[in-house]
Design an enzyme around this catalytic site. Structure first.
Site, PDB file in Angstrom:
ATOM      1  N   LYS A  14      12.194  -8.522  30.180  1.00  0.00           N
ATOM      2  CA  LYS A  14      12.141  -9.340  31.312  1.00  0.00           C
ATOM      3  C   LYS A  14      11.052 -10.570  31.737  1.00  0.00           C
ATOM      4  O   LYS A  14      11.272 -10.949  31.869  1.00  0.00           O
ATOM      5  CB  LYS A  14      12.124  -7.739  32.670  1.00  0.00           C
ATOM      6  N   ARG A  89      15.236  -3.477  42.316  1.00  0.00           N
ATOM      7  CA  ARG A  89      15.149  -1.760  41.412  1.00  0.00           C
ATOM      8  C   ARG A  89      15.904  -0.906  42.423  1.00  0.00           C
ATOM      9  O   ARG A  89      15.999   0.729  41.462  1.00  0.00           O
ATOM     10  CB  ARG A  89      14.096  -1.525  41.543  1.00  0.00           C
ATOM     11  N   ARG A 128       3.057  -2.076  23.097  1.00  0.00           N
ATOM     12  CA  ARG A 128       2.097  -2.594  23.959  1.00  0.00           C
ATOM     13  C   ARG A 128       0.699  -2.020  24.666  1.00  0.00           C
ATOM     14  O   ARG A 128      -0.162  -2.958  25.194  1.00  0.00           O
ATOM     15  CB  ARG A 128       3.131  -3.850  25.058  1.00  0.00           C
ATOM     16  N   ARG A 134      -2.158  -1.564  30.585  1.00  0.00           N
ATOM     17  CA  ARG A 134      -1.931  -0.543  31.289  1.00  0.00           C
ATOM     18  C   ARG A 134      -1.299   0.650  31.531  1.00  0.00           C
ATOM     19  O   ARG A 134      -0.868   1.901  30.611  1.00  0.00           O
ATOM     20  CB  ARG A 134       0.079  -1.419  31.526  1.00  0.00           C
ATOM     21  N   ARG A 145       9.200   6.692  33.456  1.00  0.00           N
ATOM     22  CA  ARG A 145       9.766   5.286  33.983  1.00  0.00           C
ATOM     23  C   ARG A 145      11.337   4.878  33.793  1.00  0.00           C
ATOM     24  O   ARG A 145      11.412   4.640  34.484  1.00  0.00           O
ATOM     25  CB  ARG A 145       8.507   4.474  33.221  1.00  0.00           C
TER      26      ARG A 145
END
Ligand code: AP5
Ligand code: MG
Length: 194
Positions: A14, A89, A128, A134, A145
């Protein structure tokens, strides 16, 4: 005005594709994840509250996110349109967004859902995590998640499908090929700025 929701599970691309889209079509990017991380890094009360949920891979409560987004829409009265990334969401978020846009005499025109197999999502996000900084890019939190996505976010696709706005796009090709597939849908509404 043209308003797009870029929909999909964590790691589906996204953020990556939003960057390409806003550049080509001169739209404004609204990522609730980025906005929340900014609040966290500035240690605001909202950020401190949100961090508790984000670090667990849980969704931040609807009222917190909706309050945050409403100001962002108001701040840009002359926008050509918005790309919403990671929002809405939940169904209450989708309903709140419809109301906010209706108030501006506009609406969501198109919802593009990036479809990527789960093992690829995990591989991308773990990858990532090595550089992103993060706190939610660990295998344990990534799994949570994705679970939260299936439980609370996937029903939002149904909400938009009922309105005839949902299009699915294969998201496991290269970044360039996925972007091309997205533009085919967007071009029906808006042409890229040269
Ligand atoms: P958020 O920041 O929205 O994260 P997310 O949805 O979990 O997804 P990501 O941002 O990790 O993935 P992405 O789909 O943007 O993929 P990306 O382009 O980065 O949310 C984080 C947290 O904030 C939530 O858990 C929640 O706590 C809170 N939150 C946020 N919004 C909320 C809301 N509305 N309500 C409640 N809570 C909210 O790509 C991922 C990786 O893959 C990158 O490394 C990229 O380079 C790579 N990649 C991308 N495309 C490709 C490709 N085609 N091939 C190979 N690699 C690719
Ligand atoms: Mg993102």
């Amino acid at each position: 005005m043209f308003n797009l929701v870029l929909f999909g599970p964590p790691g589906s691309g996204k953020g990556t594709q939003s960057e390409n889209i806003v550049k080509s079509y001169k739209l404004l990017h609204i990522s609730t994840g980025d906005l929340l991380r900014d609040e966290v890094s500035r240690h605001t009360p909202l950020g401190t509250e949100a961090k508790k949920y984000m670090d667990q891979g849980m969704l931040v409560p609807d009222e917190v996110v909706i309050g945050m987004i409403s100001g962002k829409i108001d701040d840009a009265p002359d926008a050509r349109g918005f790309v919403f990334d990671g929002f809405p969401r939940t169904r209450p978020q989708a309903e709140a967004l419809d109301k906010l846009l209706e108030f501006k005499n506009t609406q969501i025109h198109l919802v593009l859902s990036l479809e990527v197999p789960e093992p690829d999502l995990i591989k991308r996000l773990v990858g990532r995590g090595a550089t992103s900084g993060r706190s939610d890019d660990t295998e344990e939190v990534i799994t949570k998640r994705i679970k939260e996505y299936h439980l609370k976010t996937q029903p939002v696709a149904h909400y938009y499908n009922e309105q005839g706005k949902l299009e699915q796009v294969t998201g496991d090709h290269t970044i360039a090929d996925t972007f091309k597939a997205l533009t085919k849908h967007i071009n029906k509404y808006l042409l890229p700025v040269a």
